[in-house]
Design an enzyme around this catalytic site. Structure first.
Site, PDB file in Angstrom:
ATOM      1  N   HIS A 118       0.861  -0.920  -0.072  1.00 43.66           N
ATOM      2  CA  HIS A 118       0.020   0.024  -0.092  1.00 43.66           C
ATOM      3  C   HIS A 118       0.992   1.094  -0.029  1.00 43.66           C
ATOM      4  CE1 HIS A 118      -2.964  -2.788   2.254  1.00 43.66           C
ATOM      5  NE2 HIS A 118      -3.373  -2.769   0.877  1.00 43.66           N
ATOM      6  N   LYS A 152     -14.767  -7.757   4.084  1.00 47.42           N
ATOM      7  CA  LYS A 152     -14.030  -8.731   4.911  1.00 47.42           C
ATOM      8  C   LYS A 152     -14.261  -8.197   6.451  1.00 47.42           C
ATOM      9  CE  LYS A 152     -10.552  -8.058   1.628  1.00 47.42           C
ATOM     10  NZ  LYS A 152      -9.141  -7.294   1.493  1.00 47.42           N
ATOM     11  N   ARG A 192      -1.471  -6.717  -7.983  1.00 46.05           N
ATOM     12  CA  ARG A 192      -0.443  -7.547  -7.888  1.00 46.05           C
ATOM     13  C   ARG A 192       0.017  -8.657  -8.599  1.00 46.05           C
ATOM     14  NH1 ARG A 192      -2.034  -9.120  -2.103  1.00 46.05           N
ATOM     15  NH2 ARG A 192      -3.843  -8.853  -3.153  1.00 46.05           N
ATOM     16  N   SER A 231      -2.171  -8.324   3.304  1.00 50.05           N
ATOM     17  CA  SER A 231      -2.675  -8.059   4.695  1.00 50.05           C
ATOM     18  C   SER A 231      -2.716  -9.435   5.496  1.00 50.05           C
ATOM     19  CB  SER A 231      -3.835  -7.170   4.613  1.00 50.05           C
ATOM     20  OG  SER A 231      -3.433  -5.874   4.186  1.00 50.05           O
TER      21      SER A 231
HETATM   22  N1  COA Z   1       0.687  -4.505  -2.862  1.00 47.20           N
HETATM   23  C1  COA Z   1       0.637  -5.489  -1.818  1.00 47.20           C
HETATM   24  N2  COA Z   1      -0.617  -5.825  -1.297  1.00 47.20           N
HETATM   25  C2  COA Z   1      -1.763  -5.149  -1.782  1.00 47.20           C
HETATM   26  C3  COA Z   1      -1.440  -4.462  -2.834  1.00 47.20           C
HETATM   27  C4  COA Z   1      -0.398  -3.927  -3.246  1.00 47.20           C
HETATM   28  N3  COA Z   1      -0.145  -2.883  -4.243  1.00 47.20           N
HETATM   29  N4  COA Z   1      -2.864  -4.057  -3.098  1.00 47.20           N
HETATM   30  C5  COA Z   1      -3.568  -4.390  -2.680  1.00 47.20           C
HETATM   31  N5  COA Z   1      -3.043  -5.542  -1.711  1.00 47.20           N
HETATM   32  C6  COA Z   1      -3.708  -6.418  -0.650  1.00 47.20           C
HETATM   33  C7  COA Z   1      -4.029  -6.235   0.660  1.00 47.20           C
HETATM   34  O1  COA Z   1      -2.870  -6.120   1.461  1.00 47.20           O
HETATM   35  C8  COA Z   1      -5.237  -6.919   0.789  1.00 47.20           C
HETATM   36  O2  COA Z   1      -4.890  -8.044   1.154  1.00 47.20           O
HETATM   37  P1  COA Z   1      -5.981  -9.222   1.892  1.00 47.20           P
HETATM   38  O3  COA Z   1      -6.971  -9.623   0.876  1.00 47.20           O
HETATM   39  O4  COA Z   1      -5.142 -10.385   2.574  1.00 47.20           O
HETATM   40  O5  COA Z   1      -6.441  -8.588   2.996  1.00 47.20           O
HETATM   41  C9  COA Z   1      -5.825  -6.983  -0.475  1.00 47.20           C
HETATM   42  O6  COA Z   1      -4.856  -6.920  -1.359  1.00 47.20           O
HETATM   43  C10 COA Z   1      -6.863  -6.155  -0.797  1.00 47.20           C
HETATM   44  O7  COA Z   1      -6.816  -4.973   0.183  1.00 47.20           O
HETATM   45  P2  COA Z   1      -7.191  -3.306   0.285  1.00 47.20           P
HETATM   46  O8  COA Z   1      -6.047  -3.021  -0.719  1.00 47.20           O
HETATM   47  O9  COA Z   1      -6.760  -2.973   1.577  1.00 47.20           O
HETATM   48  O10 COA Z   1      -8.540  -3.106  -0.479  1.00 47.20           O
HETATM   49  P3  COA Z   1      -9.710  -3.876  -0.097  1.00 47.20           P
HETATM   50  O11 COA Z   1     -10.018  -4.882  -1.218  1.00 47.20           O
HETATM   51  O12 COA Z   1      -9.980  -4.406   1.092  1.00 47.20           O
HETATM   52  O13 COA Z   1     -10.814  -2.763  -0.344  1.00 47.20           O
HETATM   53  C11 COA Z   1     -12.827  -1.539  -0.729  1.00 47.20           C
HETATM   54  C12 COA Z   1     -12.185  -2.779  -0.872  1.00 47.20           C
HETATM   55  C13 COA Z   1     -12.680  -0.789   0.522  1.00 47.20           C
HETATM   56  C14 COA Z   1     -12.103  -0.372  -1.725  1.00 47.20           C
HETATM   57  C15 COA Z   1     -14.313  -1.726  -1.323  1.00 47.20           C
HETATM   58  O14 COA Z   1     -14.740  -2.970  -0.357  1.00 47.20           O
HETATM   59  C16 COA Z   1     -15.065  -0.510  -1.143  1.00 47.20           C
HETATM   60  O15 COA Z   1     -15.156   0.224  -2.083  1.00 47.20           O
HETATM   61  N6  COA Z   1     -15.844  -0.455  -0.069  1.00 47.20           N
HETATM   62  C17 COA Z   1     -16.873   0.501  -0.054  1.00 47.20           C
HETATM   63  C18 COA Z   1     -18.498   0.340  -0.178  1.00 47.20           C
HETATM   64  C19 COA Z   1     -18.663  -0.019  -1.442  1.00 47.20           C
HETATM   65  O16 COA Z   1     -18.497   1.380  -2.364  1.00 47.20           O
HETATM   66  N7  COA Z   1     -18.796  -1.090  -2.127  1.00 47.20           N
HETATM   67  C20 COA Z   1     -18.915  -1.315  -3.559  1.00 47.20           C
HETATM   68  C21 COA Z   1     -17.746  -1.338  -4.254  1.00 47.20           C
HETATM   69  S1  COA Z   1     -17.857  -2.037  -5.894  1.00 47.20           S
END
Ligand code: COA
Length: 165
Positions: free
Chosen positions: A22, A46, A95, A133
């Site tokens: 991130h 999640k 990734r 994560s």
């Molecule tokens: N390098 C390393 N790891 C990365 C990364 C990178 N560049 N980019 C993402 N990751 C990993 C994270 O560590 C995380 O790992 P995990 O699956 O083990 O937890 C995973 O990829 C993604 O996590 P994160 O980047 O924190 O994003 P997310 O997928 O949890 O986020 C939201 C999702 C919050 C953006 C989405 O749920 C959202 O928009 N929520 C708001 C409500 C909404 O509008 N919903 C409709 C959306 S269509």
């Protein structure tokens, strides 16, 4: 409709917890956009390990060196929050191929909900492609060192929450 600002972007995520992956995306996005707003999501699919306050505090520490970044919690639809912030760009990291399906679904849903907002993907740096994560939480819970996977300011908080004994 007022044109949305393409020089200002939002970077949303659960950040549970924030990782070097991130931080790498944030660092690169700060050079692409005049202003970056990092959004710590309350509403994610999640069950999070860290509270929203913990995730926000860690992210604020990570972003402190960047004058053009601000961190917010958001509990709305992502696209509504992006529009409220007057931005036309959502940044996400990619990734590996395994991220693609999930990210495509999300990007398409967001485009249907708000066609004015574009999702832009930054490829993760090579050294971050194996980091997630979930992996970091597992390593910490089993007593392993997380220093090489997360920003230095996050290590103590992760250890305090998850390290055994
Ligand atoms: N390098 C390393 N790891 C990365 C990364 C990178 N560049 N980019 C993402 N990751 C990993 C994270 O560590 C995380 O790992 P995990 O699956 O083990 O937890 C995973 O990829 C993604 O996590 P994160 O980047 O924190 O994003 P997310 O997928 O949890 O986020 C939201 C999702 C919050 C953006 C989405 O749920 C959202 O928009 N929520 C708001 C409500 C909404 O509008 N919903 C409709 C959306 S269509």
């Amino acid at each position: 409709m007022m044109p949305l600002n393409a020089r200002r972007a939002v970077y949303p995520g659960s950040f549970d917890p924030v990782t070097n992956g991130h931080a790498d995306v944030i660092g690169r996005a700060t050079r692409m956009f005049d202003e970056l707003i990092v959004g710590v999501a309350v509403s994610t699919p999640k069950q999070t390990t860290f509270s929203v306050e913990e995730r926000l505090t860690l992210m604020q520490r990570v972003c402190a060196p960047y004058p053009n970044v601000r961190v917010e919690v958001f509990d709305k639809l992502l696209v509504d929050w992006a529009v409220r912030n007057g931005t036309g760009v959502i940044v996400r990291g990619l990734r590996a191929l395994s991220d693609f399906d999930y990210e495509l679904q999300m990007a398409l849903a967001n485009r249907k909900l708000q066609p004015e907002v574009e999702t832009v993907f930054l490829m993760a740096s090579e050294e971050c492609t194996c980091i997630s994560s979930t992996m970091i939480k597992q390593v910490a819970m089993l007593g392993g060192k997380v220093e090489q996977f997360v920003p230095a300011c996050a290590v103590a908080v992760i250890r305090a929450k998850l390290a055994p004994g």
